[in-house]
Design an enzyme around this catalytic site. Structure first.
Site, mmCIF file in Angstrom:
data_model
loop_
_atom_site.group_PDB
_atom_site.id
_atom_site.type_symbol
_atom_site.label_atom_id
_atom_site.label_comp_id
_atom_site.label_asym_id
_atom_site.label_seq_id
_atom_site.Cartn_x
_atom_site.Cartn_y
_atom_site.Cartn_z
ATOM 1 N N PHE A 162 19.345 133.192 74.319
ATOM 2 C CA PHE A 162 18.388 134.287 74.176
ATOM 3 C C PHE A 162 17.497 134.377 75.410
ATOM 4 C CE2 PHE A 162 14.118 135.661 72.467
ATOM 5 C CZ PHE A 162 14.445 136.994 72.331
ATOM 6 N N GLU A 163 17.387 135.581 75.978
ATOM 7 C CA GLU A 163 16.504 135.853 77.105
ATOM 8 C C GLU A 163 15.493 136.912 76.661
ATOM 9 O OE1 GLU A 163 14.197 136.370 79.572
ATOM 10 O OE2 GLU A 163 15.600 135.004 80.576
ATOM 11 N N PRO A 164 14.253 136.513 76.359
ATOM 12 C CA PRO A 164 13.288 137.440 75.746
ATOM 13 C C PRO A 164 12.900 138.614 76.626
ATOM 14 C CG PRO A 164 12.225 135.364 76.328
ATOM 15 C CD PRO A 164 13.697 135.159 76.506
ATOM 16 N N ARG A 165 13.168 138.550 77.937
ATOM 17 C CA ARG A 165 12.809 139.663 78.823
ATOM 18 C C ARG A 165 13.934 140.664 79.006
ATOM 19 N NH1 ARG A 165 12.117 136.737 84.158
ATOM 20 N NH2 ARG A 165 13.973 135.714 83.259
ATOM 21 N N ASP A 216 19.141 141.838 74.895
ATOM 22 C CA ASP A 216 18.617 141.039 73.793
ATOM 23 C C ASP A 216 17.600 141.826 72.982
ATOM 24 O OD1 ASP A 216 19.423 139.512 76.212
ATOM 25 O OD2 ASP A 216 19.176 137.772 74.906
#
Length: 488
Positions: free
Chosen positions: A249-252, A256
């Site tokens: 997971f890449e929150p930026r 995603d």
């Protein structure tokens, strides 16, 4: 019993629908040349090349074209919409300016929908879905063939802060459409391979995670099912050459977050394919893959794809070289060593960013038995020696042009001296390196990061010349290189 019979009929109907959809999508590969947009035949495409194509679509009544934003340098971002169905599908490409393969494929797909063939099938499809294409989200980056935008940021890491006008546009369009499906279209390194195989990850897919736990809800599951369907189609044309991108997971990241916002996000990454420098075969696979997905969504047949089909796709690995040389004898300081070489042919853009030249490098040395190559030389019985310098100093370029380079390579000659090297030359246009009259070569030794140029001998006989990372078989005469290097 009646209920059981009814359920059986429904199941058979669904399976028949899926089979019919798959049978129809198999036509895409064979008929591709009829719809390929011929004006986009190189990777380094520019925003200006797309505008006449979009203008032509805007003049057709079945298309809706809107300017939905502008890049930092003011180039218009145009959304192309087609269809009347209730299921919205949003596709965007080239948020990284040097990742153009899917942009080309989008215009092939638009040509397909504009053509007269398959009119009934397309009408049925477009009554169920509405397609929205946003090609070349980062036109300023595309202009100079770079990943980032003019601000210097990666648009795909701007989903939270939304500092870039391009990222703001993508978010605004996604929110306004609230599309059920979104296709995030990229290129990846050509050095990815399908895990534990020698095959390149020509196409890699991902249903991005929407949280650190990598949970699978209905939105993400639908993306997985569509990917499972696309993989089934592509295995017919690129067997074993499909990978699965890392799902940390890449929150930026937009993919995603788009998954988190309720759109089933499907990442497609275009990697490498043997002897496909301009990625035109990979473009074709994008065309087939995306069109197949659209038809599967419209028919609903993707619902019958088990999640296991997605989960079973091999992971991306990064263990490919352009050239791998295995098991050569490498002399150093009076000793001999067994050595593998891994070589990458690195592109350097020419002024104007319309073409490139190669400045290749040794990327790794040692035991590379767990790595692979697009091209592999078995070095058994071969030993490495430095290339020789041609004994005559040439006056200028015209004298070099008159040389028989195959004959030089067959003698182990890899360098030519020239008194007057044209100032405009950035590289050697010949399959040898050009040295200035005063340039002194260092003692023969190779390290990671060095330019791979040497000769492989069997006994006293030169068998291969390696020039700027390109191989020439001196026995068969096979081999070619885009350019050599210049050492002034």
């Amino acid at each position: 019993m009646r209920n059981l019979f009814t359920c059986l009929l429904i199941s058979l109907s669904i399976l028949s629908c899926a089979a019919q959809t798959e049978a129809f999508t198999e036509r895409f590969y064979e008929s591709y040349s009829e719809y390929q947009e011929s004006s986009l035949d190189k990777r380094r495409i520019k925003h200006a090349q797309l505008q006449p194509l979009i203008d032509a679509l805007a003049a057709r009544p079945e298309y809706e074209v809107n300017t939905v934003g502008r890049s930092i340098e003011g180039r218009p971002l145009r959304l192309i919409s087609l269809g009347t169905g209730e299921v919205d599908i949003f596709l965007w490409s080239q948020m990284h300016g040097n990742e153009p393969t899917a942009t080309q494929a989008i215009f092939d797909i638009l040509n397909f929908f504009s053509a007269a063939e398959y009119a009934d099938e397309k009408a049925e499809l477009l009554a169920k879905v509405k397609l929205h294409f946003l090609p070349m989200l980062n036109p300023d980056g595309a202009e100079v063939f770079q990943r980032r935008n003019t601000l210097g940021i990666d648009i795909n890491r701007d989903a939270l802060r939304l500092q870039s006008p391009e990222g703001q546009t993508l978010k605004r369009v996604r929110d306004s459409l609230d599309a059920e499906f979104g296709f995030n279209l990229h290129d990846q390194s050509t050095y990815y391979n399908a895990e534990r195989t020698e095959k390149p990850a020509t196409i890699s897919y991902l249903a991005p995670a929407y949280n650190y736990e990598k949970d699978v809800n209905e939105v993400r599951a639908n993306a997985m099912k569509v990917i499972g369907y696309m993989n089934r189609i592509l295995q017919q044309y690129a067997p074993g050459q499909v990978g699965k991108y890392n799902d940390d997971f890449e929150p930026r990241a937009f993919g995603d977050n788009i998954q988190k916002w309720g759109t089933s996000a499907i990442l497609i990454e275009s990697g490498g394919y043997p002897n496909d420098i301009e990625k035109q075969e990979i473009r074709k696979l994008n065309y087939v893959s995306i069109l197949s997905a659209i038809y599967a969504i419209a028919s609903g047949s993707y619902n019958e794809v088990p999640l296991e089909d997605y989960l079973s796709i091999p992971e991306n690995d990064r263990k490919l070289f352009d050239l791998k040389i295995e098991g050569i004898t490498y002399p150093l300081l009076g000793q001999e060593y067994l050595m593998d070489f891994g070589i990458h042919r690195l592109e350097v853009d020419l002024p104007g960013h319309n073409d490139f030249w190669y400045s290749s490098r040794v990327i790794d040395m040692g035991d590379l038995s767990t790595y692979y190559g697009y091209e592999v030389i078995d070095g058994s019985g071969l030993h490495l020696e430095a290339g020789k310098v041609y004994e005559e100093v040439l006056e200028d370029a015209s004298a070099a042009k008159a040389l028989d380079f195959n004959a030089l390579l067959a003698q182990g000659i890899t360098y030519v001296r020239m008194r007057q090297i044209p100032a405009s030359w950035l590289f050697s246009p010949y399959p040898v390196h050009i040295l200035s009259e005063s340039f002194e070569l260092e003692e023969a030794k190779w390290d990671v990061g060095d330019n791979p140029t040497f000769v492989l001998y069997r006994g006293e006989q030169p068998e291969y010349a390696i020039i700027n990372g390109f191989s020439f078989n001196l026995i068969t005469g096979e081999g070619r290189a885009k350019n050599g290097m210049i050492f002034r």
